[in-house]
Design a protein around this motif. Structure first.
Motif, PDB file in Angstrom:
ATOM      1  N   ALA A  92       2.623   1.394  -3.471  1.00  0.00           N
ATOM      2  CA  ALA A  92       1.533   1.969  -4.555  1.00  0.00           C
ATOM      3  C   ALA A  92       1.234   3.597  -4.343  1.00  0.00           C
ATOM      4  O   ALA A  92       1.120   4.079  -5.519  1.00  0.00           O
ATOM      5  CB  ALA A  92       0.388   0.844  -4.282  1.00  0.00           C
ATOM      6  N   ALA A  93       0.849   3.888  -3.210  1.00  0.00           N
ATOM      7  CA  ALA A  93       0.404   5.102  -3.083  1.00  0.00           C
ATOM      8  C   ALA A  93       1.787   6.186  -3.379  1.00  0.00           C
ATOM      9  O   ALA A  93       1.410   7.192  -4.089  1.00  0.00           O
ATOM     10  CB  ALA A  93      -0.013   5.590  -1.852  1.00  0.00           C
ATOM     11  N   ARG A 143       1.955   6.101  -7.359  1.00  0.00           N
ATOM     12  CA  ARG A 143       0.719   6.890  -7.817  1.00  0.00           C
ATOM     13  C   ARG A 143       1.026   8.416  -7.762  1.00  0.00           C
ATOM     14  O   ARG A 143       0.530   9.265  -8.527  1.00  0.00           O
ATOM     15  CB  ARG A 143      -0.614   6.594  -7.009  1.00  0.00           C
ATOM     16  N   SER A 144       1.285   8.848  -6.717  1.00  0.00           N
ATOM     17  CA  SER A 144       1.703  10.112  -6.263  1.00  0.00           C
ATOM     18  C   SER A 144       3.142  10.966  -7.129  1.00  0.00           C
ATOM     19  O   SER A 144       3.123  12.020  -7.145  1.00  0.00           O
ATOM     20  CB  SER A 144       2.144  10.576  -4.830  1.00  0.00           C
ATOM     21  N   GLN A 151      -0.809   9.727   2.862  1.00  0.00           N
ATOM     22  CA  GLN A 151      -1.746   8.981   2.025  1.00  0.00           C
ATOM     23  C   GLN A 151      -1.154   7.711   1.776  1.00  0.00           C
ATOM     24  O   GLN A 151      -1.917   6.615   1.712  1.00  0.00           O
ATOM     25  CB  GLN A 151      -1.574   9.789   0.661  1.00  0.00           C
ATOM     26  N   ALA A 152       0.249   7.644   1.715  1.00  0.00           N
ATOM     27  CA  ALA A 152       0.855   6.228   1.464  1.00  0.00           C
ATOM     28  C   ALA A 152       0.607   5.520   3.069  1.00  0.00           C
ATOM     29  O   ALA A 152       0.384   4.261   2.868  1.00  0.00           O
ATOM     30  CB  ALA A 152       2.327   6.416   1.440  1.00  0.00           C
ATOM     31  N   THR A 199       1.689  13.616   0.897  1.00  0.00           N
ATOM     32  CA  THR A 199       2.034  12.252   0.085  1.00  0.00           C
ATOM     33  C   THR A 199       2.392  11.256   0.919  1.00  0.00           C
ATOM     34  O   THR A 199       1.852  10.099   0.930  1.00  0.00           O
ATOM     35  CB  THR A 199       3.185  12.734  -0.786  1.00  0.00           C
ATOM     36  N   THR A 207      -1.951   5.709   5.212  1.00  0.00           N
ATOM     37  CA  THR A 207      -3.350   5.332   5.115  1.00  0.00           C
ATOM     38  C   THR A 207      -3.654   4.161   4.004  1.00  0.00           C
ATOM     39  O   THR A 207      -4.166   3.242   4.486  1.00  0.00           O
ATOM     40  CB  THR A 207      -4.180   6.671   4.551  1.00  0.00           C
ATOM     41  N   LEU A 208      -3.156   4.307   2.758  1.00  0.00           N
ATOM     42  CA  LEU A 208      -3.343   3.000   2.056  1.00  0.00           C
ATOM     43  C   LEU A 208      -2.875   1.820   2.377  1.00  0.00           C
ATOM     44  O   LEU A 208      -3.118   0.897   2.431  1.00  0.00           O
ATOM     45  CB  LEU A 208      -2.738   3.494   0.653  1.00  0.00           C
ATOM     46  N   GLN A 246      -8.148  -3.900  -6.146  1.00  0.00           N
ATOM     47  CA  GLN A 246      -8.355  -2.409  -5.698  1.00  0.00           C
ATOM     48  C   GLN A 246      -9.866  -2.300  -5.510  1.00  0.00           C
ATOM     49  O   GLN A 246     -10.463  -1.469  -4.782  1.00  0.00           O
ATOM     50  CB  GLN A 246      -8.031  -1.662  -7.102  1.00  0.00           C
ATOM     51  N   GLY A 276       0.832  -1.121   0.090  1.00  0.00           N
ATOM     52  CA  GLY A 276       0.038  -0.096  -0.053  1.00  0.00           C
ATOM     53  C   GLY A 276       0.851   1.352  -0.040  1.00  0.00           C
ATOM     54  O   GLY A 276       0.527   2.419  -0.566  1.00  0.00           O
ATOM     55  N   VAL A 277       1.833   1.193   0.932  1.00  0.00           N
ATOM     56  CA  VAL A 277       2.738   2.418   0.727  1.00  0.00           C
ATOM     57  C   VAL A 277       3.406   2.731  -0.485  1.00  0.00           C
ATOM     58  O   VAL A 277       3.465   3.746  -0.871  1.00  0.00           O
ATOM     59  CB  VAL A 277       3.788   2.317   1.926  1.00  0.00           C
TER      60      VAL A 277
END
Length: 306
Positions: free
Chosen positions: A252-253, A256-257, A275-276, A272, A278-279, A298, A249-250
């Motif tokens: 991937a986030a 994406r950013s 968000q990482a 940023t 949290t995902l 997803q 999750g970290v």
């Protein structure tokens, strides 16, 4: 593409009086989780030609993980027999002479320019020759791509503590992201607080130290004030694969950013990084809500209440 290099194995999970074979391994789980949530992912680890090897390849293909860098081997697949106590997993490994264990530095393939980040960790760092191979890969790639390290320390698997500690010291000096659980910290720096450990690791050159604590959520230590993400409340089936999914999750986030690059890691913002975190915690919550290492897709993350 995020390249995950490290162990895959078969978790023999207790099911009544029997064991159920399930694909697993810390780095393998992270690769599967990354692929399922849509991040471009590659995997590097020898895969046996035995039946268990085919069992390992199937979820990678279903998650659209590129296995073009995986050598095939006539050696056997590693087995890990799992004992569950209060939902917590403990392992007994059958690994001598296995396909992955015998990966040597000279067996490493050429790494394509499409690889934009590297994730390593788990028991693949412990024995040789495979530990030396992963270290050689980090040495080769860290000048041009960010490296994430999750040692995922299993003390009972370590036969030469001095050599393993020395390898971790070298790897920590080359990692941009480091994830530690409470168990990892207790073994690595037994008298240090998380704050002290994070400061020591950041001083070696890491940009972020990620602290995971199960139901306590996760914290990021970095150049700014620490950031926290709460755990998503679920009914826990077991914790197999939780930290591995958090790592995905970290990563991937950050991908994406646009932060998962040399320049991006240098310019991280609190938004940023949060968000990482949290995902990572949301993805891990789905994994612990069901038996075995079964990371979310997803669409399952999209359906999770905010």
């Amino acid at each position: 593409m995020i390249l995950c290099a490290g162990e895959s194995l078969i978790d023999m999970v207790p099911e009544g009086a029997h064991y159920r074979p399930l694909p697993g391994g810390a780095v393998y789980n992270t690769a599967i989780a990354l692929g399922r949530i849509g991040a471009p992912t590659g995997y590097l680890w020898p895969i046996s030609r035995d039946g268990f090897g085919e069992m390992l390849l199937r979820p990678l293909a279903e998650a659209n993980v590129d296995t073009g860098l995986c050598p095939r081997s006539d050696r056997l697949t590693t087995l890990a027999f799992v004992t569950l106590t209060g939902g917590e997993a403990r392992y007994a490994f059958y690994d001598e002479g296995s396909a992955g264990r015998m990966l040597a530095p000279e067996d490493l393939p050429e790494i394509p320019e499409s690889v934009s980040a590297l994730f390593v960790g788990g028991i693949s760092l412990v024995p040789d020759p495979c530990g030396a191979a992963i270290e050689a890969l980090v040495e080769r790639l860290h000048p041009r791509v960010p490296v994430m390290l999750d040692p995922n320390i299993r003390p009972f698997f370590i036969s030469d503590e001095t050599a393993y500690r020395a390898r971790l010291e070298r790897l920590l000096a080359r990692a941009d992201l480091v994830k530690l659980s409470g168990d990892d910290l207790e073994w690595l720096m037994p008298r240090a607080s998380f704050e002290e450990a994070a400061a020591a690791i950041l001083a070696k050159g890491a940009k972020v130290v990620l602290q995971t604590g199960g139901s306590a959520g996760a914290r990021a230590h970095w150049q700014g004030a620490p950031l926290d993400a709460p755990a998503t409340r679920v009914e826990v089936a077991d914790t197999i694969g939780a930290g591995d999914t958090f790592n995905a999750g970290v990563l991937a986030a950050l991908h994406r950013s646009g932060a998962l690059s040399r320049d991006g890691m240098a310019d991280l913002t609190p938004e940023t990084l949060l968000q990482a975190l949290t995902l990572g915690t949301r993805a891990a919550a789905i994994t612990v809500s069901r038996p075995g290492a079964n990371p979310p897709w997803q669409h399952e993350l999209d359906a999770l209440p905010a």
